[in-house]
Scaffold this active site. Structure first.
Site, PDB file in Angstrom:
ATOM      1  N   LEU A 139       0.859  -1.170   0.000  1.00  0.00           N
ATOM      2  CA  LEU A 139       0.000   0.000   0.000  1.00  0.00           C
ATOM      3  C   LEU A 139       0.899   1.224   0.000  1.00  0.00           C
ATOM      4  CD1 LEU A 139      -2.749  -0.909   2.661  1.00  0.00           C
ATOM      5  CD2 LEU A 139      -2.972  -0.977   0.172  1.00  0.00           C
ATOM      6  N   ASP A 140       0.489   2.275  -0.715  1.00  0.00           N
ATOM      7  CA  ASP A 140       1.262   3.508  -0.729  1.00  0.00           C
ATOM      8  C   ASP A 140       1.406   4.064   0.682  1.00  0.00           C
ATOM      9  OD1 ASP A 140       1.373   3.308  -3.470  1.00  0.00           O
ATOM     10  OD2 ASP A 140      -0.261   4.726  -3.833  1.00  0.00           O
ATOM     11  N   ARG A 141       2.387   4.903   0.861  1.00  0.00           N
ATOM     12  CA  ARG A 141       2.698   5.462   2.174  1.00  0.00           C
ATOM     13  C   ARG A 141       1.468   6.064   2.865  1.00  0.00           C
ATOM     14  NH1 ARG A 141       7.002   7.320   5.078  1.00  0.00           N
ATOM     15  NH2 ARG A 141       6.659   9.159   6.376  1.00  0.00           N
TER      16      ARG A 141
END
Length: 305
Positions: A139-141
């Site tokens: 998952l993106d930051r």
């Protein structure tokens, strides 16, 4: 299927449907384990049948005990570091976390320690489990929600293949800029790197196939926003962010892809994760509640998806 953990070993009572398999077929065609991993299991004698080193070409018999050495101690492969994390599901093979915003899934640089993978290693270390934990997807930051890790190499390899074959279902809640009039839709546009930006992706004819399904849940005309549910047919980097941007409805707060700063980050939450357990075949459904409880999501709960 009857299974049990016995120390470092995981024992499976051979079911009737496995009696047409040899160990070679089980590892290669059923579990789809990589050749290198299968070779390692054979050479290190980490597979037994009824307590003995088996013939890998002999058919399995119903009721035999297949033993797999899955739980020996391993190096973490990164530096454990404490961070408060939320566990949605855990067993001897898998763990699903509810990822908060502002944290990377795994280290992107040497000695980086402020990631979910580092926190996961600390969590296991505190329990006395020394495992080389492996993330199955990312998952993106600043994306929140359910994210899957494997605790051993066999479970990890099976889940990697399931992800590749799109047998892990991920459902997201997203807050898009503008009012989306079409209630349901499919965005089928290939995604590649943006040559002019190190981290940005873009729709590109030479990119990888990318498919996003969306459904409108609620419109906020006054705020010029739409809450949608998204499921992924593929899992490309920034896929939902790129696809929504390319149809003129970037995520709220997603400044990288044209969203406005009405939200403190890109408004994207991995709300639901569904998959078949790699070894028991049990159906696992994980629901990730909101950790930061954004007001715009009020009235929409992940467990209603």
């Amino acid at each position: 299927m009857q299974t049990a953990r016995k120390g470092d070993w995981y024992e499976i009572s051979i079911p009737a449907e496995w009696t047409t398999y040899t160990l070679e077929i089980l590892f290669r065609d059923v579990w789809k384990a990589p050749k290198k991993l299968t070779h390692l299991f054979r050479m290190e004698k980490r597979v037994q049948v009824n307590g003995h080193v088996p013939d890998w070409t002999k058919r399995l018999a119903q009721g035999e005990k297949l033993q797999l050495k899955l739980f020996q101690e391993e190096e973490f492969g990164l530096i454990p570091r404490f961070q408060d994390i939320h566990v949605l599901y855990e067993d001897d093979h898998l763990i699903v976390f509810n990822k908060p915003a502002g944290i990377d899934t795994h280290p992107n640089e040497q000695n980086q320690t402020n990631t979910l993978a580092n926190a996961a290693a600390y969590y296991l270390q505190a329990k006395g489990e020394f495992r080389h934990i492996r993330h199955i997807h990312r998952l993106d930051r600043d994306t929140t929600g359910a994210i899957l890790f494997a605790k051993n190499a066999l479970a990890g390899s099976i889940m990697d293949k399931m992800l590749e074959e799109r047998n892990i279902k991920r459902t997201y809640l997203a807050l898009a800029t503008g009012v989306i009039k079409q209630k349901k839709g499919i965005i089928d546009k290939p995604i590649g790197r943006d040559r002019h930006h190190a981290t940005r992706r873009r729709v590109s004819t030479g990119g990888q196939k990318a498919v996003t399904h969306y459904e409108v849940l609620k419109s906020f005309k006054k705020d010029n926003l739409t809450l949608i549910k998204c499921t992924l047919g593929t899992g490309r980097t920034h896929q939902i962010r790129v696809h929504l941007s390319t149809i003129g409805h970037p995520l709220a707060g997603d400044l990288l892809y044209g969203g406005t700063a009405v939200f403190k980050r890109q408004a994207l939450h991995a709300a639901k994760l569904e998959f078949s357990h790699p070894l028991t075949k049990e159906t696992i459904i994980c629901i990730a509640p909101f950790l930061d409880n954004p007001p715009i999501f009020q009235g929409i709960e992940p467990d209603s998806l």
